[in-house]
Design a protein around this motif. Structure first.
Motif, PDB file in Angstrom:
ATOM      1  N   VAL A 211       0.855  -1.188   0.000  1.00 53.62           N
ATOM      2  CA  VAL A 211       0.000   0.000   0.000  1.00 53.62           C
ATOM      3  C   VAL A 211       0.891   1.238   0.000  1.00 53.62           C
ATOM      4  O   VAL A 211       1.760   1.392   0.865  1.00 53.62           O
ATOM      5  CB  VAL A 211      -0.927   0.021   1.232  1.00 53.62           C
ATOM      6  CG1 VAL A 211      -1.709   1.340   1.292  1.00 53.62           C
ATOM      7  CG2 VAL A 211      -1.882  -1.164   1.193  1.00 53.62           C
ATOM      8  N   MET A 212       0.668   2.112  -0.965  1.00 53.92           N
ATOM      9  CA  MET A 212       1.411   3.368  -1.057  1.00 53.92           C
ATOM     10  C   MET A 212       0.441   4.528  -0.919  1.00 53.92           C
ATOM     11  O   MET A 212      -0.521   4.636  -1.683  1.00 53.92           O
ATOM     12  CB  MET A 212       2.163   3.467  -2.382  1.00 53.92           C
ATOM     13  CG  MET A 212       2.954   4.767  -2.533  1.00 53.92           C
ATOM     14  SD  MET A 212       4.187   4.682  -3.863  1.00 53.92           S
ATOM     15  CE  MET A 212       3.152   4.432  -5.306  1.00 53.92           C
ATOM     16  N   ALA A 213       0.688   5.387   0.057  1.00 55.84           N
ATOM     17  CA  ALA A 213      -0.170   6.542   0.313  1.00 55.84           C
ATOM     18  C   ALA A 213       0.556   7.828  -0.047  1.00 55.84           C
ATOM     19  O   ALA A 213       1.660   8.083   0.453  1.00 55.84           O
ATOM     20  CB  ALA A 213      -0.585   6.573   1.781  1.00 55.84           C
ATOM     21  N   TYR A 214      -0.065   8.627  -0.902  1.00 47.50           N
ATOM     22  CA  TYR A 214       0.473   9.936  -1.287  1.00 47.50           C
ATOM     23  C   TYR A 214      -0.440  11.004  -0.708  1.00 47.50           C
ATOM     24  O   TYR A 214      -1.655  10.976  -0.915  1.00 47.50           O
ATOM     25  CB  TYR A 214       0.533  10.058  -2.805  1.00 47.50           C
ATOM     26  CG  TYR A 214       0.912  11.445  -3.297  1.00 47.50           C
ATOM     27  CD1 TYR A 214       2.234  11.753  -3.588  1.00 47.50           C
ATOM     28  CD2 TYR A 214      -0.051  12.437  -3.448  1.00 47.50           C
ATOM     29  CE1 TYR A 214       2.587  13.025  -4.026  1.00 47.50           C
ATOM     30  CE2 TYR A 214       0.284  13.709  -3.885  1.00 47.50           C
ATOM     31  CZ  TYR A 214       1.602  14.001  -4.168  1.00 47.50           C
ATOM     32  OH  TYR A 214       1.942  15.272  -4.594  1.00 47.50           O
ATOM     33  N   LEU A 215       0.154  11.979   0.008  1.00 46.28           N
ATOM     34  CA  LEU A 215      -0.616  13.044   0.653  1.00 46.28           C
ATOM     35  C   LEU A 215      -0.174  14.409   0.143  1.00 46.28           C
ATOM     36  O   LEU A 215       1.024  14.637  -0.083  1.00 46.28           O
ATOM     37  CB  LEU A 215      -0.420  13.010   2.171  1.00 46.28           C
ATOM     38  CG  LEU A 215      -1.318  12.088   2.997  1.00 46.28           C
ATOM     39  CD1 LEU A 215      -1.051  10.627   2.645  1.00 46.28           C
ATOM     40  CD2 LEU A 215      -1.082  12.323   4.490  1.00 46.28           C
ATOM     41  N   GLY A 216      -1.143  15.325   0.023  1.00 52.16           N
ATOM     42  CA  GLY A 216      -0.804  16.713  -0.273  1.00 52.16           C
ATOM     43  C   GLY A 216      -1.466  17.224  -1.523  1.00 52.16           C
ATOM     44  O   GLY A 216      -2.661  17.002  -1.749  1.00 52.16           O
ATOM     45  N   ASP A 217      -0.698  17.940  -2.349  1.00 61.18           N
ATOM     46  CA  ASP A 217      -1.209  18.464  -3.610  1.00 61.18           C
ATOM     47  C   ASP A 217      -1.303  17.298  -4.581  1.00 61.18           C
ATOM     48  O   ASP A 217      -0.310  16.841  -5.141  1.00 61.18           O
ATOM     49  CB  ASP A 217      -0.265  19.538  -4.152  1.00 61.18           C
ATOM     50  CG  ASP A 217      -0.795  20.180  -5.429  1.00 61.18           C
ATOM     51  OD1 ASP A 217      -1.824  19.717  -5.950  1.00 61.18           O
ATOM     52  OD2 ASP A 217      -0.174  21.147  -5.902  1.00 61.18           O
ATOM     53  N   ALA A 218      -2.515  16.794  -4.770  1.00 54.96           N
ATOM     54  CA  ALA A 218      -2.714  15.600  -5.589  1.00 54.96           C
ATOM     55  C   ALA A 218      -3.230  15.936  -6.978  1.00 54.96           C
ATOM     56  O   ALA A 218      -3.681  15.049  -7.714  1.00 54.96           O
ATOM     57  CB  ALA A 218      -3.674  14.650  -4.890  1.00 54.96           C
TER      58      ALA A 218
END
Length: 341
Positions: A162-169
């Protein structure tokens, strides 16, 4: 004795890398295998020996991209030619198409860090050597190869993580994390505020690719939902080039998506932290995270070199413009004898 001539070898297909999904899942794995091999034996592959020239255009400033491509071309036996903004007629007095035709007669690979994705597409349509997207407004696929290589090194695999990307998406990094992540068989979760999420066509493309690999896509405004049990936590700067005058507004907008100790505590206990750099400590990431034991950002930065070397070599091998060393991962059976160029 038969006089029937032997069948001609099939012409190789010229390959470019403009967006993450230009590589199939199997091909992406081949490039990553090759990158790991090249990292172990840095100077074994010499497809640009001569030295042949690799040209690298920069329409935007750069540190890691500039150094990794220049060093990588040299490591492959070639001569890097770095071209800064305003130093050529590209896109001004001379069309991209004509530039591609001219350069193809002089260089062996064209790398371009630019703005519009359409320019890269036009370059590739008219070039007869591989064209590589070193960053555009829409995608940053070379960064993702380095990131996936780093995940492999620290987790032993990409599939099922599982890869989680946070912020300006709503930016090029989020787009590439979606596309490259699911290509690698990962479960990709993207979290950002409403209005700053990936566009529907990118999400649809990622979902389509995920059906091939067993990966999955989640796009949400809930940072905790994205982080829950994540194996890999990723963020990017909130203030990209050209957005400096929006600094205060963007700080307020993205504050709930900052990666701090509490955020990492929501992820898996052995989660790793990635950031493509440059990073702004105290904004998108806390110093205690990026400088802490879960951070692998400097391995990630180094891996730009190895991943991009592997990519360029793989494109040259698969395009029939160079011969791979015997036993090279994913590159057997291709070489100049099969080229249609």
């Amino acid at each position: 004795m038969s006089t029937t001539p032997a069948p001609a070898a099939p012409a190789a297909t010229l390959r470019h890398f403009l967006v993450d999904t230009d590589l199939t899942p199997a091909e992406q794995s081949e490039v990553l295998d090759l990158a790991q091999s090249m990292k172990a034996e840095r100077f074994r592959h010499r497809p640009l020996a001569g030295p042949q020239t690799g040209i690298v255009f920069f329409d935007k400033t750069s540190t890691r991209t500039r150094v990794s491509f220049a060093a990588g071309i040299a490591d492959l036996g070639g001569q890097p030619l770095i071209v800064n903004p305003g130093e050529t007629q590209l896109g001004h007095k001379e069309s991209i198409a004509d530039t591609a035709r001219v350069l193809s007669r002089m260089v062996s690979v064209i790398v371009w860090r630019t703005f519009a994705q359409s320019g890269l597409q036009e370059m590739a349509e008219h070039a007869t050597v591989p064209v590589v997207n070193a960053l555009s407004d829409d995608y940053h696929p070379c960064q993702l190869l380095a990131d996936l290589l780093t995940v492999r090194e620290h987790k032993g695999r990409t599939e099922g993580l599982v890869m989680a990307y946070l912020g300006d998406a709503a930016n090029n990094m989020a787009n590439s994390y979606l596309l490259a992540g699911v290509t690698a068989g990962m479960h990709v979760r993207i979290a950002g505020p409403a209005g700053y999420l990936p566009q529907a066509p990118v999400v649809a493309a990622a979902e389509a690719r995920a059906t091939e690999t067993g990966g999955s896509v989640l796009v949400t405004t809930d940072a905790a939902q994205a982080l829950d049990g994540a194996d890999v936590v990723v963020t990017d700067t909130w203030i990209s080039m050209g957005q400096e005058d929006e600094k205060e507004a963007r700080q307020s907008l993205f504050r709930d998506y900052a990666v701090d100790a509490a955020a990492m505590g929501t992820a898996a206990p052995d989660a790793i932290f990635l950031h493509c750099l440059p990073a702004y400590r105290g904004f998108e990431v806390a110093a205690e995270v990026i400088d802490g034991p879960q951070s692998v950002v400097f391995d990630e930065a180094e891996n730009r070199l190895h991943a991009q070397k592997a990519l360029m070599a793989w494109l040259l091998y698969r395009s029939g413009l160079a011969t791979a060393p015997d036993g090279a991962p994913g590159a057997a059976g291709v070489g100049p004898e099969t080229t249609g160029r």
